[in-house]
Write an enzyme that holds these catalytic residues in place. Structure first.
Site, PDB file in Angstrom:
ATOM      1  N   ASP A   1      87.484 107.837 -56.759  1.00  0.00           N
ATOM      2  CA  ASP A   1      88.195 106.945 -55.855  1.00  0.00           C
ATOM      3  C   ASP A   1      89.661 107.409 -55.831  1.00  0.00           C
ATOM      4  OD1 ASP A   1      88.790 104.560 -54.313  1.00  0.00           O
ATOM      5  OD2 ASP A   1      89.663 103.766 -56.154  1.00  0.00           O
TER       6      ASP A   1
ATOM      7  N   ASP B   1      93.019 105.143 -54.464  1.00  0.00           N
ATOM      8  CA  ASP B   1      94.047 104.126 -54.721  1.00  0.00           C
ATOM      9  C   ASP B   1      93.786 103.367 -56.017  1.00  0.00           C
ATOM     10  OD1 ASP B   1      95.741 104.243 -52.252  1.00  0.00           O
ATOM     11  OD2 ASP B   1      93.809 103.850 -51.299  1.00  0.00           O
TER      12      ASP B   1
ATOM     13  N   ASP C   1      88.087 102.054 -59.734  1.00  0.00           N
ATOM     14  CA  ASP C   1      88.943 101.038 -60.341  1.00  0.00           C
ATOM     15  C   ASP C   1      88.662  99.627 -59.818  1.00  0.00           C
ATOM     16  OD1 ASP C   1      91.802 100.311 -58.479  1.00  0.00           O
ATOM     17  OD2 ASP C   1      90.219 101.610 -57.741  1.00  0.00           O
TER      18      ASP C   1
END
Length: 213
Positions: free
Chosen positions: A7, A9, A164
């Site tokens: 991922d 961000d 996250d």
């Protein structure tokens, strides 16, 4: 292990604080106020959902396309000066590259934002990049990760994903991948096929290979 998928961000780069600044500015223009509790609702979500949520919170009668332009302009202005990578991110990327394992970037952000971030992270680390512009359904739908594994011609079950957010974890798990969760703004619990660590500094190639079995 066929591949490792990251991922962006909040996982590779510390952009969640940048997003918060921009979101706060946009919501103020819409006549509302913005706090961490609002940002937590958007982590790992789609562009369209984020805009719709802002309009719902503020009750403003502004076209979604206009709100999107404000968000995009704000992010591009801030990312032009670079973005801070998360602790351990670059070391892990280099270690995986040295092992000859393919790497993909899979993000719910738009391509233009990903391109800006990659100026700091390095486009050369990734064999494949999948953004919101490349799929019909963004996370938590499995399409982003299934798209990446298809482009790499690999088996999702033999891929490790680093995420996250709960939406990202759900997307990767639904695609059949193994997951390492590094929670940023929202807590994530351990589960079968998933480990949770406090930062990328706690992740190495051996841990990723161990997930595959």
């Amino acid at each position: 292990m066929d591949a490792v998928l990251f991922d962006m961000d909040g996982l590779l780069v510390d952009t969640e604080k940048v997003w918060f600044e921009v979101e706060s500015e946009v919501v103020a223009r819409l006549g509302g106020t913005w706090g961490p509790e609002h940002q937590g609702q958007l982590v790992g979500g789609s562009w369209e959902r984020s805009i719709a949520y802002m309009l719902k919170v503020t009750g403003a009668e502004v076209a979604p396309s206009i709100v999107g332009e404000w968000l995009l302009d704000g992010m591009e202005q801030r990312l032009a000066d670079g973005v801070e990578t998360m602790p351990g991110a670059l070391d892990l990327l280099r270690a995986i590259m040295e092992e000859g394992v393919p790497i993909a970037l899979v993000t719910s952000s738009l391509r233009v934002i990903a391109d800006s971030v990659l100026k700091s992270v390095g486009r050369e680390h990734f064999d494949v990049i999948v953004t919101a512009d490349d799929v019909t359904w963004t996370k938590p739908h499995p399409e982003p990760y299934l798209t990446a594994t298809s482009l790499l011609s690999v088996d999702p079950a033999r891929c490790a994903v680093l995420e996250d957010s709960p939406n990202g974890v759900a997307s990767a798990s639904a695609a059949g991948c193994r997951v390492v969760a590094v929670p940023s703004l929202v807590a994530i619990d351990p589960a079968p096929g998933r480990v949770v660590v406090p930062s990328l500094c706690h992740v190495d190639v051996a841990l990723l290979r161990g997930l595959i079995g």
